[in-house]
Design an enzyme around this catalytic site. Structure first.
Site, PDB file in Angstrom:
ATOM      1  N   LYS A  26      24.117 -19.043 -18.827  1.00 32.14           N
ATOM      2  CA  LYS A  26      25.609 -19.054 -18.613  1.00 32.14           C
ATOM      3  C   LYS A  26      26.322 -20.310 -18.412  1.00 32.14           C
ATOM      4  CE  LYS A  26      26.273 -15.508 -15.597  1.00 32.14           C
ATOM      5  NZ  LYS A  26      26.430 -15.195 -14.413  1.00 32.14           N
ATOM      6  N   GLY A 106      22.945  -8.282 -14.602  1.00 35.20           N
ATOM      7  CA  GLY A 106      22.932  -7.391 -13.522  1.00 35.20           C
ATOM      8  C   GLY A 106      21.824  -7.711 -12.478  1.00 35.20           C
ATOM      9  N   MET A 108      20.938 -10.457 -11.055  1.00 33.96           N
ATOM     10  CA  MET A 108      21.122 -11.607  -9.859  1.00 33.96           C
ATOM     11  C   MET A 108      22.486 -11.280  -9.375  1.00 33.96           C
ATOM     12  SD  MET A 108      18.215 -13.453 -10.526  1.00 33.96           S
ATOM     13  CE  MET A 108      18.503 -15.312 -10.473  1.00 33.96           C
ATOM     14  N   ARG A 341      27.679 -15.017 -24.341  1.00 33.63           N
ATOM     15  CA  ARG A 341      26.297 -15.256 -24.867  1.00 33.63           C
ATOM     16  C   ARG A 341      26.245 -14.197 -25.777  1.00 33.63           C
ATOM     17  NH1 ARG A 341      25.188 -11.524 -19.320  1.00 33.63           N
ATOM     18  NH2 ARG A 341      26.225  -9.598 -20.049  1.00 33.63           N
ATOM     19  N   HIS A 459      26.355  -0.414 -16.693  1.00 32.16           N
ATOM     20  CA  HIS A 459      24.815  -0.804 -16.549  1.00 32.16           C
ATOM     21  C   HIS A 459      24.012   0.079 -17.376  1.00 32.16           C
ATOM     22  CE1 HIS A 459      20.874  -0.670 -14.431  1.00 32.16           C
ATOM     23  NE2 HIS A 459      21.192  -2.295 -14.430  1.00 32.16           N
ATOM     24  N   ARG A 565      -8.070   8.867 -42.552  1.00 27.14           N
ATOM     25  CA  ARG A 565      -9.158   9.361 -41.615  1.00 27.14           C
ATOM     26  C   ARG A 565      -9.582  10.729 -42.194  1.00 27.14           C
ATOM     27  NH1 ARG A 565      -5.556   7.339 -37.680  1.00 27.14           N
ATOM     28  NH2 ARG A 565      -6.188   5.728 -36.468  1.00 27.14           N
ATOM     29  N   ARG A 621     -11.877   6.546 -45.139  1.00 26.78           N
ATOM     30  CA  ARG A 621     -13.083   6.116 -44.124  1.00 26.78           C
ATOM     31  C   ARG A 621     -13.862   7.701 -44.152  1.00 26.78           C
ATOM     32  NH1 ARG A 621     -12.084   5.214 -37.985  1.00 26.78           N
ATOM     33  NH2 ARG A 621     -11.290   7.484 -37.954  1.00 26.78           N
ATOM     34  N   GLY A 769     -11.558  -2.780 -37.501  1.00 19.73           N
ATOM     35  CA  GLY A 769     -11.189  -1.725 -36.426  1.00 19.73           C
ATOM     36  C   GLY A 769     -11.197  -2.158 -35.183  1.00 19.73           C
ATOM     37  N   ASN A 771      -9.567  -1.293 -32.531  1.00 21.24           N
ATOM     38  CA  ASN A 771      -9.648  -0.425 -31.395  1.00 21.24           C
ATOM     39  C   ASN A 771     -11.075  -0.583 -30.851  1.00 21.24           C
ATOM     40  OD1 ASN A 771      -6.833   0.167 -31.712  1.00 21.24           O
ATOM     41  ND2 ASN A 771      -7.288   2.147 -32.659  1.00 21.24           N
ATOM     42  N   ASP A 772     -11.800  -0.097 -31.783  1.00 17.36           N
ATOM     43  CA  ASP A 772     -13.395  -0.261 -31.174  1.00 17.36           C
ATOM     44  C   ASP A 772     -13.865  -1.641 -30.891  1.00 17.36           C
ATOM     45  OD1 ASP A 772     -14.934   2.376 -31.211  1.00 17.36           O
ATOM     46  OD2 ASP A 772     -14.182   2.471 -33.279  1.00 17.36           O
TER      47      ASP A 772
HETATM   48  P1  ADP Z   1      26.478 -11.460 -14.115  1.00 17.03           P
HETATM   49  O1  ADP Z   1      25.412 -12.288 -14.550  1.00 17.03           O
HETATM   50  O2  ADP Z   1      26.059 -10.270 -13.567  1.00 17.03           O
HETATM   51  O3  ADP Z   1      27.428 -11.132 -15.460  1.00 17.03           O
HETATM   52  P2  ADP Z   1      28.772 -13.171 -13.445  1.00 17.03           P
HETATM   53  O4  ADP Z   1      28.460 -14.231 -12.801  1.00 17.03           O
HETATM   54  O5  ADP Z   1      29.145 -13.120 -14.979  1.00 17.03           O
HETATM   55  O6  ADP Z   1      27.681 -12.192 -13.233  1.00 17.03           O
HETATM   56  O7  ADP Z   1      29.911 -12.520 -12.731  1.00 17.03           O
HETATM   57  C1  ADP Z   1      30.046 -11.413 -12.618  1.00 17.03           C
HETATM   58  C2  ADP Z   1      31.849 -11.054 -12.979  1.00 17.03           C
HETATM   59  O8  ADP Z   1      32.447 -11.874 -11.851  1.00 17.03           O
HETATM   60  C3  ADP Z   1      32.382 -11.789 -14.169  1.00 17.03           C
HETATM   61  O9  ADP Z   1      32.332 -10.863 -15.041  1.00 17.03           O
HETATM   62  C4  ADP Z   1      33.744 -12.094 -13.766  1.00 17.03           C
HETATM   63  O10 ADP Z   1      34.551 -10.922 -13.758  1.00 17.03           O
HETATM   64  C5  ADP Z   1      33.676 -12.384 -12.201  1.00 17.03           C
HETATM   65  N1  ADP Z   1      33.618 -13.712 -12.001  1.00 17.03           N
HETATM   66  C6  ADP Z   1      32.823 -14.824 -11.920  1.00 17.03           C
HETATM   67  N2  ADP Z   1      33.295 -15.789 -11.904  1.00 17.03           N
HETATM   68  C7  ADP Z   1      34.595 -15.979 -11.655  1.00 17.03           C
HETATM   69  C8  ADP Z   1      35.682 -16.633 -11.347  1.00 17.03           C
HETATM   70  N3  ADP Z   1      35.271 -18.007 -11.448  1.00 17.03           N
HETATM   71  N4  ADP Z   1      36.948 -16.407 -11.545  1.00 17.03           N
HETATM   72  C9  ADP Z   1      37.045 -14.841 -11.758  1.00 17.03           C
HETATM   73  N5  ADP Z   1      36.163 -14.091 -11.769  1.00 17.03           N
HETATM   74  C10 ADP Z   1      35.034 -14.513 -11.982  1.00 17.03           C
HETATM   75 MG    MG Z   2     -13.589   2.897 -34.968  1.00 18.19          MG
HETATM   76 MG    MG Z   3      28.706 -12.035 -16.463  1.00 16.79          MG
END
Ligand code: ADP
Ligand code: MG
Ligand code: MG
Length: 886
Positions: A26, A106, A108, A341, A459, A565, A621, A769, A771-772
């Site tokens: 990021k 999602g 962290m 990304r 998610h 086989r 075989r 082979g 596995n064996d």
């Molecule tokens: P994740 O890694 O779970 O995608 P992010 O760090 O991208 O988490 O944050 C999740 C959401 O929070 C982003 O998609 C955005 O909508 C919001 N967000 C994060 N930073 C900012 C910011 N500086 N201003 C406005 N919204 C933010």
């Molecule tokens: Mg065998």
């Molecule tokens: Mg994000």
């Protein structure tokens, strides 16, 4: 002094997109976007090395990082128009965001609106003239900070807002008035105090430092650890922390937030694909709380912003030469990009995008081949609903991840785990309102996922796509009563344990188990495979025992059979009787009579297979498993056999007991069978050669390879080979024609690998082979690993189940040695190249294929559906750079 903090702001940045290891994905991409002139709110990234140091330093941020953080904060303030962080009159707020080198969606936690206090919320309200927005932001930061940094249950806050909405008799969060929100802030602060035993911090700097700590802590939270385990992510330093000036999507109807992919991540089609919500912040779009609008609709609501967004979409794709997954926020008509990304995609999309990027001249063919993870091809090989099936579609949701799946309904991730433990072979379907990162273990076990809320970026959708699992989301007709274990779908009732079918390609939902059909190889898939074939060195064969499997594998590009086989051929109705007659016979003569009955069956099987694989080699075989597998072990079954053969039940029982072994895998099987009962081997060789002659007479090319299993001592091979040649000569003399054939062996006993030089003097080919070989090298009974393998993996005694992927450092040595000794000796003695391959499940495992390429094998052999995966893995091995992440 080392640099711990990297700033980024409009058009300039300390870091860049290549610094993922240090800045996380990021952070690196935020810097890169700044550099190429894309609007990004300013901020700074604290490196992954600081995270590592934090853990080395007893969970304390290293001293010398602190002044750097303060300095970067000041720089950000200047870059963002001179507002001061937490200024009571006109506060600059920040987000604190995690981000490791590999994306862990999602997993962290992110904290938004940091810097708000009792004083500055007033300032914000006055300055923006929008008290509703200010208090909404405040209650959010108390919730996010409390639950993320201070371990207060998010539900505690949710409970308060639900209660207040009830009291005020309103449905939506947005229906709450300013005074309601002020009240809510009060209640949230009370929740906070009750659990934290302290007030919500009123010092913005203190908030910030605690939040940074919280991000570092989340690196070793359960969710993150679980995700890394499932995705086999190791060797990362930690997470970076991104501190960034907040922009607000919740300032009213000219604001909003969204997520999008630069191409459709399901199909790969070159269309803008995503969702947005007006007057919303952060996670609202992905959390599946409100159902968002499709991105194209933004053109109606904010045409200028939409146009700019479309331009950024193009800029990013041209710059990264790859499909991107982006996040953006619009604050009062101004667009800000918050993330980009490489977008996760289905296998189908991966192939289409790679092929189209080549057509668009953004990448070359070899890059396209490297871009697609071999295992993701599974997705193109996913079953689709049988078009002939007449299932009634009773509801429709959003098609979130393609392929069709049926399974028994489970209503929670825990229930999925429990069900899978009790009935590991039963397919399950996870049906939920929405999913969250806590659910990943259960989601992983399900054949498919169905949710009643959420959009394409929810998610459930993102995770399912990553895994290539069929998924339907936002199916509002599904109403779940989790406590009662029941649900209704468009009014029809169902319960946990009932079968349900989803079609992730269309979004259809059907009650019951609907038949599915196998896919075919055409279009972009065929194109990419063609590019892969141009570069790979390994040949890819298949394991097939029937003409139908052989034909299917050929369609998928198999270049011969590496393992046919023969034992399955003895199980048909008439055959098993003759087989049992043979096993129960007392004399060689009686055995010969029974085998004579089996000969025409075997021959017909081989004719079918040779025809299906005409022009390619077919390795057959000789009979491998212990004989007792062909006899029934229960009294009734034994009585039936006795009756059918006109002998006494006692005799059958006696023979079964005689054949009983304490360790059948190391007993009377493989080449030991024809050594003790030569007639069995004779019959098989005769069937092979006669079949070859018959097919050759039809004008087709046959290349039979007779493979003798379980050889450990060269003398075994000497005897059996001599006998086989005699039989073959006899067949050819009788037919008055000749066929080319080879005789070789499996290398599956460690002793065979160690004495490969001796064995290669006799064998014309080797087939490992594994596995064996794995079983006997480790001393693990491959059918009994359930008891300890989970512990071995959990305790990291082994990095991976060696039956899934070749144990390179141990078993791999035997293979390498076997290949080298075998090849050298064959060359010295016969001046011939010893053909070497591998058969067994490892042949379809991409990592194992890479290993086979490295040790210089001629081919790998795998099940028909893994042939394309092996072709791609072999190409990537040849290109010297396999794609590891999914
Ligand atoms: P994740 O890694 O779970 O995608 P992010 O760090 O991208 O988490 O944050 C999740 C959401 O929070 C982003 O998609 C955005 O909508 C919001 N967000 C994060 N930073 C900012 C910011 N500086 N201003 C406005 N919204 C933010
Ligand atoms: Mg065998
Ligand atoms: Mg994000």
């Amino acid at each position: 002094m080392s640099k711990h903090v990297y700033s980024f702001s409009a058009k300039s940045a300390d870091g860049d997109g290549k610094m993922k290891e240090l800045l996380g994905g990021k952070g690196a991409n935020l810097a890169e976007m700044c550099k190429i002139g894309i609007p990004v709110p300013p901020g700074f990234t604290i490196t992954t090395e600081v995270c590592a140091a934090y853990y080395d330093n007893n969970k304390k941020i290293p001293e010398d990082a602190i002044p750097q953080i303060n300095e970067a904060l000041a720089k950000m303030e200047t870059a963002f128009g001179g507002k001061k962080f937490g200024d009571p009159a006109d506060p600059l707020l920040v987000s604190v965001r995690s981000g490791a080198a590999l994306s862990m969606p999602g997993m962290m936690n992110t904290i938004l609106n940091l810097g708000l206090t009792d004083a500055s919320v007033e300032g914000l309200a006055k300055k923006t003239g929008n008290a509703r927005f200010a208090y909404d932001s405040y209650r959010r930061v108390i919730d996010m900070f409390g639950s993320t940094a201070m371990d207060v249950e998010h539900e505690e806050f949710e409970h308060e807002i639900s209660k207040l909405k009830q009291e005020k008799n309103v449905k939506l969060d947005t229906d709450l008035s300013v005074d309601d929100l002020k009240e809510l802030v009060k209640r949230y602060k009370a929740v906070y105090k009750k659990h934290v035993k302290d007030d919500f911090p009123q010092d913005p700097k203190k908030q910030l430092m605690l939040a940074i700590n919280a991000v570092f802590n989340s690196w070793n939270g359960n969710k993150a650890i679980q995700y890394r385990r499932i995705e086999r992510i190791t060797n990362l330093k930690g997470t970076a922390v991104n501190v960034q000036a907040m922009v607000f999507g919740n300032m009213g109807d000219s604001s909003g937030t969204g997520v999008a992919f630069t191409r459709d991540p399901n199909t790969g089609e070159n269309v803008f694909y995503g969702d947005y919500l007006i007057n919303a912040q952060g996670e609202d779009v992905v959390a599946g709380i409100r159902t968002p609008e499709p991105i194209a609709k933004l053109n109606d609501q904010m045409p200028k912003v939409y146009k700019q967004l479309c331009e950024i979409r193009q800029t990013l794709e041209k710059h990264y030469k790859e499909m991107q997954d982006i996040e953006f926020t619009v604050q009062e008509g101004t667009l800000y990009m918050l993330q980009t990304r490489t977008g996760k995609r289905t296998g189908t999309a991966a192939v289409r995008i790679a092929v189209e990027l080549v057509k668009e001249k953004l990448i070359d063919e070899n890059t396209a081949v490297k871009r697609v993870a071999p295992d993701s091809l599974n997705h193109l090989l996913l079953p689709q609903l049988d078009p002939k099936a007449t299932a009634k579609v009773i509801a429709q949701g959003i098609a979130a991840s393609p392929g069709a799946a049926s399974g028994k309904i489970v209503l929670s991730a825990d229930a999925a785990v429990e069900h899978a433990e009790k009935f590991p072979n039963e397919p399950i379907m996870l049906v939920r309102k929405e999913t969250s990162p806590e659910d990943v273990a259960g989601m992983h076990l399900a054949k498919g996922i169905l949710t009643s809320t959420g959009g394409k970026a929810s998610h459930a959708a993102v995770v399912a796509r990553g895994w290539g699992k069929p998924c339907v989301v936002g199916c509002e007709a599904v109403k779940i009563n989790e406590a009662a274990g029941t649900l209704t779908i468009a009014g029809q009732s169902a319960k946990a344990g009932d079968f349900i079918t989803i079609n992730g390609t269309t979004g259809d939902v059907m009650i019951g188990k609907v038949p599915t059909v196998a896919p075919t190889m055409t279009g972009d898939f065929a194109t990419l495979m063609g590019w892969a074939d141009k570069v790979r060195k390994l040949k890819i064969r298949t394991n097939a025992d029937t003409p139908a499997d052989a034909a299917k594998a050929r369609e998928f590009g198999a270049e011969g059979i590496g393992l046919c086989r023969t034992e399955h051929m003895f199980f048909g109705d008439d055959r098993i009787t003759a087989m049992r007659e043979m096993i129960l016979a007392d004399t060689e003569e009686a055995r010969g009579k029974a085998l004579a009955k089996l000969l025409p069956y075997q021959k017909a099987d081989f004719v079918g297979i040779f025809e299906a694989m005409a022009g390619y080699p077919v390795t057959i075989r000789l009979l491998d498993p212990p004989l007792h597998e062909f006899l029934p072990h229960d009294a009734q079954g034994q009585a039936d056999v006795a009756k059918g053969l006109g002998i006494s039940a006692a005799k059958v029982k006696e023979r079964v007991e005689e054949l009983h072994e304490f360790n059948p895998m190391m007993g009377m099987r493989g080449c030991r069978l024809p050594l003790v009962y030569p007639e069995i081997g004779d019959m098989q060789v005769r069937a092979i050669i006669e079949a070859a002659i018959e097919v050759k007479k039809k004008g087709k090319t046959v290349l039979p390879e007779i493979m003798i299993p379980l050889v450990g001592v060269v003398e075994e091979l000497v005897i059996l080979k001599k006998r086989a040649i005699q039989i073959a000569d006899d067949c050819m003399a009788k037919a008055g024609t000749k066929v080319e054939y080879q005789i070789g062996t499996m290398i599956e006993i460690p002793r065979a690998a160690l004495t490969a030089d001796k064995i290669a003097e006799e064998a014309e080919f080797f087939s490992f082979g594994t596995n064996d070989l794995t079983q006997m090298t480790f001393g693990f009974s491959r059918d009994d690993i359930k008891g300890f393998m989970p512990t071995y993996l959990k305790e990291k005694i082994l990095p991976i189940d060696p039956f899934q992927s070749i144990d390179v450092s141990g078993v791999g040595q035997l293979i390498e040695l076997g290949v080298k000794k075998g090849r050298d000796s064959r060359k010295a003695k016969h001046d011939q190249h010893l053909k070497v391959g591998i058969c067994g499940e490892h042949g379809g495992d991409p990592d194992s294929v890479v290993f086979c390429h490295k040790v210089g094998m001629d081919y790998v052999s795998c099940s028909p559906f893994r042939v394309p995966i092996a072709r791609l893995a072999a190409a990537q091995a040849a290109l010297g750079e396999a794609k590891r992440d999914k």
